[in-house]
Design a protein around this motif. Structure first.
Motif, short mmCIF file in Angstrom:
data_model
loop_
_atom_site.label_atom_id
_atom_site.label_comp_id
_atom_site.label_asym_id
_atom_site.label_seq_id
_atom_site.Cartn_x
_atom_site.Cartn_y
_atom_site.Cartn_z
N ARG A 277 16.20 42.21 48.82
CA ARG A 277 16.70 43.12 49.85
C ARG A 277 16.91 44.51 49.27
NH1 ARG A 277 21.14 40.05 53.48
NH2 ARG A 277 21.26 42.13 54.39
N MET A 278 17.35 44.55 48.02
CA MET A 278 17.54 45.86 47.39
C MET A 278 16.20 46.57 47.23
SD MET A 278 19.91 46.47 44.09
CE MET A 278 21.01 45.14 44.22
N MET A 279 15.18 45.82 46.83
CA MET A 279 13.84 46.41 46.69
C MET A 279 13.37 46.97 48.03
SD MET A 279 12.54 46.59 43.80
CE MET A 279 10.86 46.97 44.37
N ALA A 280 13.55 46.17 49.08
CA ALA A 280 13.13 46.61 50.41
C ALA A 280 13.86 47.89 50.79
CB ALA A 280 13.40 45.51 51.44
N TYR A 281 15.16 47.92 50.47
CA TYR A 281 15.96 49.10 50.80
C TYR A 281 15.45 50.32 50.05
CZ TYR A 281 20.05 52.06 51.45
OH TYR A 281 20.87 53.09 51.78
N ARG B 211 12.56 39.62 56.92
CA ARG B 211 12.71 39.92 58.33
C ARG B 211 14.16 39.66 58.75
NH1 ARG B 211 11.32 38.09 63.94
NH2 ARG B 211 11.32 35.89 63.38
N VAL B 212 14.65 40.50 59.67
CA VAL B 212 15.99 40.29 60.21
C VAL B 212 15.87 39.43 61.47
CG1 VAL B 212 18.04 41.40 61.15
CG2 VAL B 212 16.70 42.55 59.40
N ALA C 201 27.24 41.37 63.22
CA ALA C 201 26.16 41.35 64.21
C ALA C 201 25.57 39.96 64.38
CB ALA C 201 25.07 42.34 63.82
N ASP C 202 26.03 38.99 63.57
CA ASP C 202 25.51 37.63 63.66
C ASP C 202 24.01 37.59 63.35
OD1 ASP C 202 25.79 34.95 64.00
OD2 ASP C 202 25.49 34.99 66.16
N THR C 203 23.62 38.28 62.31
CA THR C 203 22.21 38.29 61.92
C THR C 203 22.08 37.81 60.48
OG1 THR C 203 22.44 40.59 61.19
CG2 THR C 203 21.58 40.22 63.40
N MET C 204 20.84 37.56 60.05
CA MET C 204 20.60 37.24 58.65
C MET C 204 19.21 37.76 58.28
SD MET C 204 20.04 33.15 59.08
CE MET C 204 18.78 32.47 60.17
N VAL C 205 18.98 37.92 56.99
CA VAL C 205 17.67 38.37 56.54
C VAL C 205 16.96 37.17 55.91
CG1 VAL C 205 16.40 39.98 55.10
CG2 VAL C 205 18.55 40.67 56.13
#
Lengths: 328, 259
Positions: free
Chosen positions: B35-39, B105-106, B156-160
Motif C-alpha cells: 500500500r505504501m508503494m501504491a501511495y 483495490r479498495v 468507511a467500512d472498506t478494506m484494500v
C-alpha cells in the motif's frame, strides 16, 4: 470423481468465463451483446457452485483459489459503482444534506458553541488589551492583515488577483474544515481542538482590526462568505464530534459497528460542507473584496446568513425520510 | 490435529466475505508495504500532474496575469490533495493508478465496490491517518487491526485487497518411486487444504534449496503428525510426496454430479 476429473470436466467452462470476463473488464457491460451476457450469467452460476464444492472438499487447494479469483472478478461485474447523476446531486443538495445536518443537530450546536464561545472570549480580551492579539495569532500576519484592511476596498482588486485569492481560500479553508472533521477520529479531541483554535484566532484578529479602527472594512469583507464558510467549518467540526461521540459511547453496538452505521450520514454532512466552502471561496474571492459600498455588503451578507440558516433548517422537511440508523 | 501449517494461519492475511447473493469469497488483504508503494506511485503522479499543468498554466497566463495562474495552481494543488483519491477510487472501481500497478483495490468489507460516500470518508480521513507525520497513525492502526485497515478504512467500512491472478497448476516435480511407500499401512491423518497447499508449495520451491536444507525442511514438515518409522525408512521428502499425490487424487473428494 478425482480432482483431475473435476478439473478436466469443467476447465472449458472456466476458460470461457475468463474470456467473457476479459471482454467485460475491457469494455463494460453496456458494450457487450445480450447473448454473451446471458452466457456470462449462466457460467457465473455454475462456477459459483464449483467454488462451493471445491471449498467443501479441499479448502485451501489451488483449484479453490483459482475459482475464488474468477468468481470475485465476475462478482465485481455484477456490482459496478453507481454512476454519477445530475438528479442525484440535486437530491443531495435539496434534501439529503440538510436532513443529515438536522439529524446531528445536537452536535452542530456543540460545535457552534465550541467555535463561537472562544471566538467571543478572544474578541473581548483583545478589545480590552489589543496587544494580546500578538500572542493569539502570528504577529507578522496580524500586521499584514491590519494594513490590508486599513486600505479598504473602495477600488476593489484586479480580477486576476481575485482568482489568486479564491485559489488560496479553496486550498486553505476547505483544508481546515476537512482537518476539523478527520481529527474527530481521535475520540473527538481533534475536532474540539481545531474548532477552539480557529475560533480564538478569528476572534483575536477581528477584534484587533476593529480596535485599530478598520472594523467596517473588516466586517463588511467577512460577512458575505462567512455565512457559508463559518457555518461549514462548524458543520465539519460537528461531523467530527459525532464520530468521536460514537467512539466514546457507541451505545449497544461495538465502536466500529456504530461508526459503520453512521458513516453515510457523516459523509453527507462533510460533502455538503465541502460544497458550502466552495461557494464561500467564490464569494470570498470575487465579491467580498469588490469595490461595492459596505452597506451593500452588509445587506447581501445578512441575506446570505438568512438563506443558509433557512436552508439548513427547512430544506427537505416535506420529503418522506427514512428513519435514521438506530443506536440505542 | 496439530500440523506444521498451524502457524501459517497468522501470516496469511485473508478475509472471508459472504456477498449479498450468498456467495462465499475470500480476499487477500494488502499489506502495509504494497500500500505504501501504491501511495508513492500516486504521489509521483499527483506531483507530475501539478507540475505539467503548472507549466502549461504559467506559460498560458504568463506575465499578463500571474495571479490568475497562481490561483489556478492553488486550486489544482487542492484538487490533487483532497479529491484525487476520492474521485478516482469511486469512478474506477476502487483503483488508483498506484493501486492498479500493484494489483490492489479498495472494496467495501462485504466485497462490493465503494460508493462516493465511502470513498470520500476513507480518503478525507487521511488527514487523521497522516497525523502527526508520514501516516504514523494509519500504520499503527493497521498494525493493530487484524484486517490491515487504517482509520479511514475502519470508519468507511472498506478494506484494500490484493487481486492476484491464479493459474491452475499441475503437480510439481516429485521424487520418483512413490509407489514403494505403503501409505495404506500407516494411519495418515486427513489433511486440510492448507496443509496440502503447503506441501505442494514445498515441492514447487524444492529446486531453490540445497539438498541438505530441503531434507531439513521436509523433516520439519513431517514432524509431529507422520509416523516416525515410515519417515525414517523412506526419507521425509518421499513420504511427503506420496501424501501429496494421495491427497490430490483421493477418490472420495470432488464428488457430486457434473452438469
Amino acid at each position: 470423481m478425482t480432482r483431475q476429473h473435476f478439473i478436466s470436466d469443467r476447465r472449458a467452462r472456466w476458460r470461457r468465463l475468463e474470456e467473457i470476463l476479459i471482454h467485460l473488464e475491457r469494455r463494460g457491460a453496456k458494450h457487450v451483446d445480450d447473448g454473451l451476457l446471458d452466457e456470462f450469467v449462466a457460467l457465473y452460476r455454475t462456477t459459483c457452485s464449483d467454488l462451493a464444492r471445491a471449498r467443501t472438499d479441499a479448502a485451501g487447494d489451488d483449484v479453490e483459489e483459482f475459482l475464488n479469483v474468477i468468481v470475485a472478478r465476475a462478482h465485481k461485474q455484477f456490482h459496478p459503482p453507481d454512476p454519477p447523476k445530475l438528479r442525484r446531486v440535486a437530491q443531495f443538495l435539496l434534501v439529503e444534506f440538510p436532513v443529515s445536518v438536522r439529524r446531528i443537530g445536537r452536535y452542530v450546536l456543540a460545535a457552534a458553541l465550541l467555535f463561537v464561545l472562544p471566538l467571543a472570549l478572544a474578541a473581548l480580551a483583545v478589545a480590552d488589551k489589543p496587544e494580546l492579539a500578538y500572542h493569539l495569532s502570528p504577529p507578522e500576519q496580524l500586521d499584514l492583515l491590519t494594513e490590508a484592511y486599513a486600505k479598504g476596498h473602495e477600488t476593489g482588486r484586479g480580477e486576476s488577483e481575485d482568482s489568486l485569492m479564491t485559489g488560496y481560500y479553496i486550498n486553505n479553508n476547505i483544508g481546515i474544515a476537512f482537518k476539523c472533521f478527520a481529527t474527530g477520529a481521535f475520540f473527538g479531541l481533534g475536532s474540539v481542538f481545531f474548532l477552539i483554535i480557529n475560533g480564538v484566532i478569528g476572534g483575536a484578529v477581528g477584534a484587533f482590526i476593529a480596535t485599530a479602527g478598520h472594523g467596517v472594512n473588516f466586517f463588511s469583507f467577512i460577512v458575505g462568505h462567512g455565512a457559508f464558510e463559518l457555518t461549514a467549518i462548524v458543520l465539519a467540526g460537528a461531523a467530527g464530534l459525532r464520530m468521536g461521540g460514537l467512539l466514546i459511547n457507541p451505545g449497544r453496538l461495538s465502536r466500529l459497528g456504530a461508526l459503520r452505521l453512521e458513516t453515510p450520514e457523516l459523509a453527507k454532512v462533510i460533502l455538503g460542507a465541502a460544497a458550502m466552502l466552495l461557494v464561500a471561496a467564490l464569494i470570498e474571492g470575487f465579491w467580498s473584496p469588490s469595490g461595492a459600498p459596505p452597506s451593500y455588503k452588509f445587506i447581501l451578507g445578512a441575506a446570505l446568513w438568512a438563506f443558509v440558516i433557512f436552508y439548513l433548517t427547512f430544506a427537505g422537511r416535506s420529503h418522506p425520510q427514512p428513519s435514521p440508523p438506530e443506536h440505542r | 490435529m496439530a500440523t506444521a501449517t498451524d502457524h501459517v494461519e497468522n501470516v496469511e492475511c485473508r478475509v472471508a466475505v459472504e456477498t449479498p447473493e450468498q456467495i462465499q469469497l475470500s480476499f487477500n488483504l494488502a499489506g502495509i508495504s504494497s500500500r505504501m508503494m501504491a501511495y508513492l506511485i500516486d504521489i509521483v503522479i499527483r506531483g507530475t500532474v501539478v507540475f505539467v499543468i503548472g507549466l502549461f498554466v504559467m506559460t498560458a497566463t504568463g506575465l499578463a496575469a500571474p495571479e490568475l495562474g497562481m490561483g489556478l495552481m492553488l486550486v489544482i494543488i487542492f484538487v490533487m490533495e483532497w479529491a484525487y483519491h476520492t474521485v478516482i477510487e469511486w469512478a474506477w472501481n476502487g483503483y488508483t493508478p498506484g493501486k492498479r500497478a500493484l494489483g490492489l483495490r479498495v472494496v467495501r468489507t462485504n466485497g462490493v465496490a465503494v460508493d462516493l460516500m465511502r470513498s470520500a470518508i476513507r480518503n478525507l480521513l487521511r488527514a487523521a491517518d497522516i497525523f502527526p507525520f508520514a501516516y504514523a497513525t494509519g500504520v499503527l492502526v493497521m498494525y493493530f487491526t487484524k484486517t490491515e485497515r487504517r482509520l479511514g478504512d475502519l470508519v468507511a467500512d472498506t478494506m484494500v485487497i490484493r487481486e492476484d491472478r491464479i493459474f491452475l497448476r499441475d503437480l510439481p516435480p516429485l521424487p520418483s518411486g512413490l509407489d514403494e511407500v505403503p501409505l495404506a499401512r500407516y494411519s495418515i491423518p486427513r489433511l486440510r487444504g492448507r496443509d496440502i497447499a503447503l506441501i505442494d508449495e514445498f515441492f514447487r520451491r524444492h529446486h531453490y534449496f540445497t539438498h541438505d536444507r530441503a531434507s531439513e525442511l521436509a523433516e520439519i514438515l513431517t514432524e509431529a503428525w507422520l509416523d516416525r518409522q515410515v519417515v525414517a525408512r523412506f526419507g521425509p521428502e518421499k513420504v511427503l510426496a506420496a501424501v501429496l499425490v494421495h491427497a490430490r487424487e483421493r477418490r472420495t473428494s470432488w464428488s457430486g454430479a457434473s452438469r
